[in-house]
Scaffold this active site. Structure first.
Site, mmCIF file in Angstrom:
data_model
loop_
_atom_site.group_PDB
_atom_site.id
_atom_site.type_symbol
_atom_site.label_atom_id
_atom_site.label_comp_id
_atom_site.label_asym_id
_atom_site.label_seq_id
_atom_site.Cartn_x
_atom_site.Cartn_y
_atom_site.Cartn_z
ATOM 1 N N LYS A 18 -36.428 -41.458 9.467
ATOM 2 C CA LYS A 18 -36.461 -42.767 10.085
ATOM 3 C C LYS A 18 -35.488 -43.833 9.008
ATOM 4 O O LYS A 18 -34.793 -44.683 9.420
ATOM 5 C CB LYS A 18 -37.884 -43.485 10.188
ATOM 6 C CG LYS A 18 -38.599 -42.744 11.442
ATOM 7 C CD LYS A 18 -39.880 -43.396 11.493
ATOM 8 C CE LYS A 18 -40.514 -42.977 13.119
ATOM 9 N NZ LYS A 18 -41.658 -43.888 13.362
ATOM 10 N N ASP B 119 -41.416 -49.349 17.310
ATOM 11 C CA ASP B 119 -42.663 -49.119 16.727
ATOM 12 C C ASP B 119 -43.475 -50.310 16.771
ATOM 13 O O ASP B 119 -44.780 -50.535 17.078
ATOM 14 C CB ASP B 119 -42.676 -48.262 15.560
ATOM 15 C CG ASP B 119 -42.424 -46.953 15.477
ATOM 16 O OD1 ASP B 119 -42.848 -46.157 16.711
ATOM 17 O OD2 ASP B 119 -42.194 -46.302 14.449
HETATM 18 P P1 NAP Z 1 -44.595 -42.831 5.993
HETATM 19 O O1 NAP Z 1 -43.658 -43.847 6.127
HETATM 20 O O2 NAP Z 1 -44.339 -41.477 5.435
HETATM 21 O O3 NAP Z 1 -45.952 -43.509 5.295
HETATM 22 C C1 NAP Z 1 -47.036 -42.938 4.953
HETATM 23 C C2 NAP Z 1 -48.108 -43.671 4.659
HETATM 24 O O4 NAP Z 1 -49.431 -42.880 4.378
HETATM 25 C C3 NAP Z 1 -47.980 -44.568 3.100
HETATM 26 O O5 NAP Z 1 -48.538 -45.917 3.172
HETATM 27 C C4 NAP Z 1 -48.846 -43.645 2.389
HETATM 28 O O6 NAP Z 1 -49.011 -44.256 1.252
HETATM 29 C C5 NAP Z 1 -49.919 -43.234 3.230
HETATM 30 N N1 NAP Z 1 -50.627 -42.161 2.813
HETATM 31 C C6 NAP Z 1 -50.570 -40.891 3.155
HETATM 32 N N2 NAP Z 1 -51.236 -39.909 2.433
HETATM 33 C C7 NAP Z 1 -52.297 -40.729 2.088
HETATM 34 C C8 NAP Z 1 -53.460 -40.377 1.735
HETATM 35 N N3 NAP Z 1 -54.088 -38.998 1.446
HETATM 36 N N4 NAP Z 1 -54.465 -41.185 1.290
HETATM 37 C C9 NAP Z 1 -54.048 -42.779 1.516
HETATM 38 N N5 NAP Z 1 -52.722 -42.795 1.779
HETATM 39 C C10 NAP Z 1 -51.908 -42.045 2.526
HETATM 40 O O7 NAP Z 1 -45.110 -42.549 7.283
HETATM 41 P P2 NAP Z 1 -45.129 -43.460 8.663
HETATM 42 O O8 NAP Z 1 -43.884 -43.221 9.478
HETATM 43 O O9 NAP Z 1 -45.499 -44.742 8.319
HETATM 44 O O10 NAP Z 1 -46.462 -42.699 9.795
HETATM 45 C C11 NAP Z 1 -47.840 -42.770 9.073
HETATM 46 C C12 NAP Z 1 -48.739 -42.285 10.284
HETATM 47 O O11 NAP Z 1 -48.705 -43.021 11.509
HETATM 48 C C13 NAP Z 1 -48.344 -40.904 10.525
HETATM 49 O O12 NAP Z 1 -49.561 -40.264 10.676
HETATM 50 C C14 NAP Z 1 -47.627 -41.265 11.778
HETATM 51 O O13 NAP Z 1 -47.540 -39.894 12.825
HETATM 52 C C15 NAP Z 1 -48.092 -42.337 12.659
HETATM 53 N N6 NAP Z 1 -47.306 -43.027 13.420
HETATM 54 C C16 NAP Z 1 -47.752 -43.017 14.581
HETATM 55 C C17 NAP Z 1 -46.848 -43.645 15.585
HETATM 56 C C18 NAP Z 1 -47.145 -43.718 17.091
HETATM 57 O O14 NAP Z 1 -46.328 -44.094 17.940
HETATM 58 N N7 NAP Z 1 -48.618 -43.681 17.363
HETATM 59 C C19 NAP Z 1 -45.630 -44.341 15.124
HETATM 60 C C20 NAP Z 1 -45.257 -44.264 13.942
HETATM 61 C C21 NAP Z 1 -46.019 -43.651 12.922
HETATM 62 P P3 NAP Z 1 -48.178 -44.066 -0.208
HETATM 63 O O15 NAP Z 1 -47.203 -45.278 0.060
HETATM 64 O O16 NAP Z 1 -48.914 -44.235 -1.557
HETATM 65 O O17 NAP Z 1 -47.548 -42.841 -0.175
#
Ligand code: NAP
Length: 271
Positions: free
Chosen positions: A47, A83
């Site tokens: 992304k 999003d």
């Molecule tokens: P991303 O950019 O990779 O960000 C991941 C986030 O999770 C960061 O804030 C990271 O913290 C945190 N994190 C990861 N592992 C962790 C842990 N063990 N404990 C605490 N914090 C943790 O991913 P993203 O695109 O934002 O997506 C995040 C989630 O939302 C995913 O599960 C994704 O599938 C979901 N999502 C869903 C939709 C939907 O349409 N429903 C849309 C977008 C995303 P750090 O900064 O410290 O690494």
């Protein structure tokens, strides 16, 4: 859900999935444009990188720093991020939430969290507090929010039980935007994660929780919300509405939401 929507609208289009290694992203995007694709979605881990490879991007994609939707316009690639609208639509339509003047607690500072933060602030939220495992990313997001949107108080901190307990008690809306809840669903972190326990402990009637993670549809956090009388909004609703916005960007037609919802959750419409 997109193929069901194309069929319902009588469009001879197909939505297909391609696995693209990071090093091939630029070639894949140009190839899609060259082959006459109408558009694409991009997801983890592309992304952010995709944004830098496009000819143009709309303002919200640039603010968020990530795209999830690309439209091919006469061979040029234009990026969008749906999003944030997905979050707002899910909260409003599936949660019955009024976002204006709400106090929001955002867990996470990745791409999904950034989209939610700007969308909530622009929709009139009174405050957005961002807590993240890496606090510097939360602080950066809060500073950008304060810069970009007037009238919304932005705060930041580390994602720990003490901060969650402090802010969750005051929040009307809690958005879980880390990928940690996914591990819980898979039996990973589970009840041993103090900050997630603190979120669950703060849930009460009048609070709405959206967990962006949608596998399973009702995560442990959302199950706790339902048990405690809070409103639970599944990440599946966000997935549906961000997809509907993408559909409209590609086709110029109103998305057939009911058809898309039925395709997304064929066996769980009411669960
Ligand atoms: P991303 O950019 O990779 O960000 C991941 C986030 O999770 C960061 O804030 C990271 O913290 C945190 N994190 C990861 N592992 C962790 C842990 N063990 N404990 C605490 N914090 C943790 O991913 P993203 O695109 O934002 O997506 C995040 C989630 O939302 C995913 O599960 C994704 O599938 C979901 N999502 C869903 C939709 C939907 O349409 N429903 C849309 C977008 C995303 P750090 O900064 O410290 O690494």
């Amino acid at each position: 859900m997109h193929n069901a929507a194309f069929d319902a609208c009588g469009l001879n289009w197909r939505y297909l999935a391609f696995r693209v290694p990071p090093g091939d992203l630029a070639a894949a995007l140009r190839g899609a444009a060259a082959m006459g694709f109408a558009g694409l979605n991009v997801t983890i881990p592309h992304k952010q990188a995709a944004l830098g490879l496009l000819d143009d991007a709309d303002e919200s994609a640039r603010l968020i720093g990530a795209v999830n939707t690309i439209r091919v316009e006469e061979g040029r690639l234009r990026g969008f991020n749906t999003d944030g609208d997905g979050v707002l639509d899910a909260l409003r339509h599936d949660g019955g939430v009024r976002i204006e003047r709400s106090r929001c607690l955002l867990l996470g500072a990745g791409g999904g969290a950034r989209a939610a933060a700007f969308a909530l602030a622009r929709a009139g939220a009174a405050s957005v507090v961002v807590l993240n495992r890496t606090p510097a990313r939360a602080e950066e997001l809060a500073a950008q929010l304060a810069d970009a949107v007037r009238g919304c108080d932005a705060g930041a901190g580390a994602l720990d039980a003490a901060n969650v307990a402090r802010w969750a008690g005051e929040a009307d809306l809690i958005i879980q935007a880390t990928s940690a809840s996914m591990s819980v669903a898979m039996g990973g972190l589970g009840g041993r994660t103090p900050w997630l326990q603190a979120v669950a402990g703060a849930l009460r009637q009048g609070v709405t929780v959206l967990d962006m993670v949608y596998t399973p549809r009702w995560t442990a956090l959302l199950a706790a919300a339902r048990e405690r009388g809070a409103t639970a909004v599944s990440g599946l609703a966000m997935l549906l509405y961000q997809g509907a916005r993408s559909f409209e960007l590609w086709t110029g037609r109103v998305a057939p939401i009911d058809v898309m919802r039925a395709a997304l959750v064929p066996n769980q419409l009411d669960s």
